[in-house]
Design an enzyme around this catalytic site. Sequence first.
Site, mmCIF file in Angstrom:
data_model
loop_
_atom_site.group_PDB
_atom_site.id
_atom_site.type_symbol
_atom_site.label_atom_id
_atom_site.label_comp_id
_atom_site.label_asym_id
_atom_site.label_seq_id
_atom_site.Cartn_x
_atom_site.Cartn_y
_atom_site.Cartn_z
ATOM 1 N N ASN A 166 1.323 -1.396 0.140
ATOM 2 C CA ASN A 166 -0.084 -0.285 0.020
ATOM 3 C C ASN A 166 0.129 1.467 0.059
ATOM 4 O OD1 ASN A 166 0.565 -0.807 2.775
ATOM 5 N ND2 ASN A 166 -0.963 0.531 3.553
ATOM 6 N N GLU A 264 4.665 -3.541 12.572
ATOM 7 C CA GLU A 264 3.394 -2.715 12.219
ATOM 8 C C GLU A 264 2.697 -3.085 11.492
ATOM 9 O OE1 GLU A 264 0.764 -0.552 11.089
ATOM 10 O OE2 GLU A 264 2.556 0.093 9.482
ATOM 11 N N CYS A 298 -3.017 0.874 6.838
ATOM 12 C CA CYS A 298 -3.295 0.664 8.036
ATOM 13 C C CYS A 298 -3.370 1.601 8.796
ATOM 14 C CB CYS A 298 -1.320 0.266 8.745
ATOM 15 S SG CYS A 298 -1.072 -1.280 7.988
ATOM 16 N N GLU A 475 8.711 2.725 14.341
ATOM 17 C CA GLU A 475 8.772 3.745 13.152
ATOM 18 C C GLU A 475 9.275 5.020 13.518
ATOM 19 O OE1 GLU A 475 9.302 0.650 9.609
ATOM 20 O OE2 GLU A 475 7.000 0.185 10.430
#
Length: 495
Positions: A166, A264, A298, A475
């Site tokens: 994505n 993640e 996400c 991150e």
Amino acid sequence: MSTDAAIRDYLATGALPALPADHFIAGAWAAPTANARMETFDPGLGKPFHEFAAGNEEDVDRAVMSADGAQDGWGRTKAGARGAILMRAAALLREEAARFAFVESLDSGKPLQEAEGDVAGAARAFEYYAGAADKIEGDTFPIGDAYLGYSHPEPVGVTAHIIPWNFPISTAARGIAPALAAGCTVVAKPAETTPLTMLMLGDLLHRAGLPEGVCNVVTGTGPAAGAPLVAHPRVRHITFTGSVPTGQGVMQAASRNVASVILELGGKSPLIVLKDADLDAAADGVIGAIYENAGQVCSAGSRLIVERAAHDALLDKVIARVKALKIGHGLRRSTLGPLNSEPHLQRVAAKVAAAKARGLSPVIGGAAAVDPETGAGWFFEPTIFDDVALDDLVVQDEIFGPVLAVQIAEDVEDAARLANGTDYALVAGIYTRDFAAAHRLARDVDAGQVYINEYFAGGIEVPFGGNRQSGFGREKGLAAVHNYLRVKSVAAKIG
């Protein structure tokens, strides 16, 4: 050729020259050992446009051993020199941004303007971590005058990066840049539906001055290339972005080698709008939160939690904005692009169909669509389900498409309860003029990152990651650098 001319040429011919087709290993293009190839598709047309290497365990081993062989040299390179290479990479990426954005839009399906933003963000990530490379420092310990105690941060070693489809270029940059800054070597495996910009990035990093073997890219499917990568005994750390079930498998594979992991994973993030909010700003935020990249994010704000007193007025504003969205091929700068693949379109459509079968009726959208100009592509209408119960699957399950669930809260406390009512805890958004209420909600809502009065606020400087089923680790920001370091402590008797 200008970007506009190149786009016109591609849309007329369906061909784009000079695309990478092989792995990138040890600073050079490397054909797959089994000579296997697979197709990558243009989601806006639903047609293949290029072939690339279908890697296997042998290709992965070549890449990992290349990274392992380069680790000592790169890890001992002066931090300032590492930073200089990353800074050159940022400059090169900006110079070549138009080409990267073109390919990113074509391969992922997202509108070109969104791809341009992703490429700019990737360049900024390399610039940011270039500046961080020579700021990595140890500590001294107060253990008495007769002793000297200090710590020395060291790179963990070979790192594996599993890149999602994505946000291929931006997710790659946010993981690879801090790993390189810390002195780690890299093996990246992009998603099988979006391999191209990661391959281009591997080549760009080499041209920026990265030594052979420091960044390697292997393409292919998850089972054939991804699984052997995360299970390889020379890999000391894995950065993974993807689904919860695949993330669980990555953890299991990493545990056998006692490798560290960042996960993640998914999200079902709430966007809370209180009754005193600026409803026009909130409506704009809702549209960006759920319909950017056709909802394939996400951290998408896939749940709108609105106080009852503001519900009707806000929903009217959101629906009016949804009606103004333009479905179309990403290269035409549409405002709603396609879903990334036909199987994913089928998954989204099946979840919406199941909701309808349970008695839910969308107030807008709810069906698959095509590009009105071509009659082709893997599109889904922007969709809203209103006043959905907390236990309904539209609220509980990540749909990963342009589907918004609206939940009605009675007050601020009820909004917090609803926000915490799923297994996910990635991000949350809050719109209100009452900053005391905003910060109470920021305290009480379980999320790794909270946005106030602007969804997706922040940038590479702000740590990002989730809790619970949304994963762990952070991150972005300086926190990301520490993922790629191990601490060696020294205590010496000197008196």
